[in-house]
Design an enzyme around this catalytic site. Structure first.
Site, PDB file in Angstrom:
ATOM      1  N   ARG A 161      50.425  60.977  71.155  1.00 54.29           N
ATOM      2  CA  ARG A 161      49.078  60.361  71.586  1.00 54.29           C
ATOM      3  C   ARG A 161      48.431  60.129  70.296  1.00 54.29           C
ATOM      4  NH1 ARG A 161      48.925  63.929  77.161  1.00 54.29           N
ATOM      5  NH2 ARG A 161      49.949  65.308  75.514  1.00 54.29           N
ATOM      6  N   ASP A 165      45.873  59.147  67.468  1.00 48.34           N
ATOM      7  CA  ASP A 165      44.215  59.035  67.352  1.00 48.34           C
ATOM      8  C   ASP A 165      43.798  57.837  66.859  1.00 48.34           C
ATOM      9  OD1 ASP A 165      43.552  61.974  67.850  1.00 48.34           O
ATOM     10  OD2 ASP A 165      43.747  62.338  65.824  1.00 48.34           O
ATOM     11  N   TYR A 206      55.930  62.373  60.395  1.00 47.70           N
ATOM     12  CA  TYR A 206      54.543  61.767  60.109  1.00 47.70           C
ATOM     13  C   TYR A 206      54.508  61.737  58.546  1.00 47.70           C
ATOM     14  CZ  TYR A 206      52.715  62.721  64.961  1.00 47.70           C
ATOM     15  OH  TYR A 206      52.642  62.580  66.254  1.00 47.70           O
ATOM     16  N   ARG A 252      46.558  66.034  60.153  1.00 47.48           N
ATOM     17  CA  ARG A 252      45.602  65.530  59.554  1.00 47.48           C
ATOM     18  C   ARG A 252      44.785  66.704  58.884  1.00 47.48           C
ATOM     19  NH1 ARG A 252      42.346  61.977  63.722  1.00 47.48           N
ATOM     20  NH2 ARG A 252      40.700  62.359  61.981  1.00 47.48           N
TER      21      ARG A 252
END
Lengths: 245, 245
Positions: B50, B52, B110, B197
């Site tokens: 999910r 951002d 990622y 992040r």
């Protein structure tokens, strides 16, 4: 009075090209507006490559004349404060007052980027041309070698162009493929209107087997726009940079 | 009834993230809408990651249940006709009815992209984080090795997360630099809210000399969000893909 050179990078997606025009926002128009605000003078820039709507740049060149007291090297920083995020000046410096970005001898490099896979990839859609048609890179590389050198590129020039001579010199074409991305780098001493995009469109036809590498010789000899392939879409094209002799 | 898996790529720039929410357009919302139109059923997808607002994807995974007669493999093509150009389904196939994109064991990758140069470059602004601060890549690589393996990543988890356990396993972190582009690839069996992040933000502090590589050990041990660096901006993050065991 001094003449200042700007190195200008932009994402051309949201502009009607470089050159000021009555309807539509242009890169040149944004530079004129921001420089006029910054200097308090009525500034008009002269660009090196008048890129089409949708074409991008990593390093186009523009010059303008000014009496501003801002040091030439600081203008890039001050100007970027006033420009939108899709236009960023990469550097500024003083040049001789007779320096002209189109008339002075230079070497320009463009890259045409092709995303070659089954489905488009959203994050690359603004600056690559997508096609699912398989491309034979070796044939494209062979074809490219026919146009390297000094030639009459009339077949690779838009019929709307107004020029005295259609003779140009391509110094180098390099075609690379890394994963799904094909990149056609073209370097030369000057390019006719739509020349890089017509070259890219013709090389893609070779890649897809619609033309053979040796057809490039005939296409050049024809001196006829209809002999070459289609004009590849603007958004796949990026002006890489310009070096002056 | 069959369960269909979608591989979903998107440019997150214009979306309020993956998950459906009352205000704002989301990736999940667009998929639900287009699949409902396509199948004539009331479809709700379940996503793997999910992401951002502003985060991009090359290969997020979603599933939905349907009685449609459209073959599972053809759904990607039919769906892409209805989706906007910034969301493109890369493939579709039938999966076992008990396959769940989050609960089934998987390996997710990622990438956090940093454009590290004097001036921003417009064509890269949507999917790279720009900084002119010089980064020491070797120190970033050394720091990354401290977090590889199974650890309690509480320090790298948003305080707003609601989870039972903050233990996760990072299988691999690879940091590359090519010209101006630094890429941090992170692969693991699952990630906490904002974990990649915060990792990127902390590794950038190491790169800038504000933290030392060995500080990573203390940060992990603290089990305290304030021990780690800032949450790096969303637009630099791209979900690369997910493989299921």
């Amino acid at each position: 009075m001094k003449r200042v050179k700007l190195i200008v990078a932009y994402d051309g997606t949201n502009y009607h090209g470089w050159q000021v025009q009555p309807n539509g926002v242009t890169i040149e128009g944004m530079l004129n507006h921001s420089l006029t605000e910054l200097t308090g003078e009525s500034v008009v820039v002269t660009g090196a490559s008048r890129t089409d709507a949708g074409v991008h740049s990593l390093g186009n060149v523009a010059v303008f004349d000014t009496n501003t007291k801002i040091p030439a090297e600081k203008i890039s920083f001050a100007l970027n404060q006033r420009l939108p995020e899709d236009i960023v000046v990469q550097g500024s410096c003083e040049v001789p007052i007779d320096f002209h970005p189109r008339r002075c001898a230079s070497r320009k490099t463009y890259v045409y980027k092709i995303l070659n896979r089954t489905f488009p990839m959203p994050i690359y859609r603004h600056d690559t041309y997508f096609t699912y048609r398989k491309m034979d890179i070796e044939n494209m590389q062979k074809a490219a070698q026919y146009v390297v050198g000094e030639h009459d590129f009339k077949s690779f020039c838009s019929v709307h162009a107004q020029v005295d001579s259609t003779v140009r010199t391509i110094e180098n074409i390099t075609i690379t493929k890394e994963q799904d991305l094909i990149q056609i780098y073209v370097t030369g001493n000057g390019f006719l209107y739509h020349m890089v995009r017509i070259l890219a469109g013709t090389l893609m036809q070779v890649g897809m087997g619609e033309k053979q590498p040796k057809d490039m010789r005939k296409i050049l000899a024809a001196c006829d726009r209809t002999a070459a392939g289609p004009t590849a879409p603007a958004h796949g094209l990026t002006m890489v940079g310009i070096s002056y002799f």
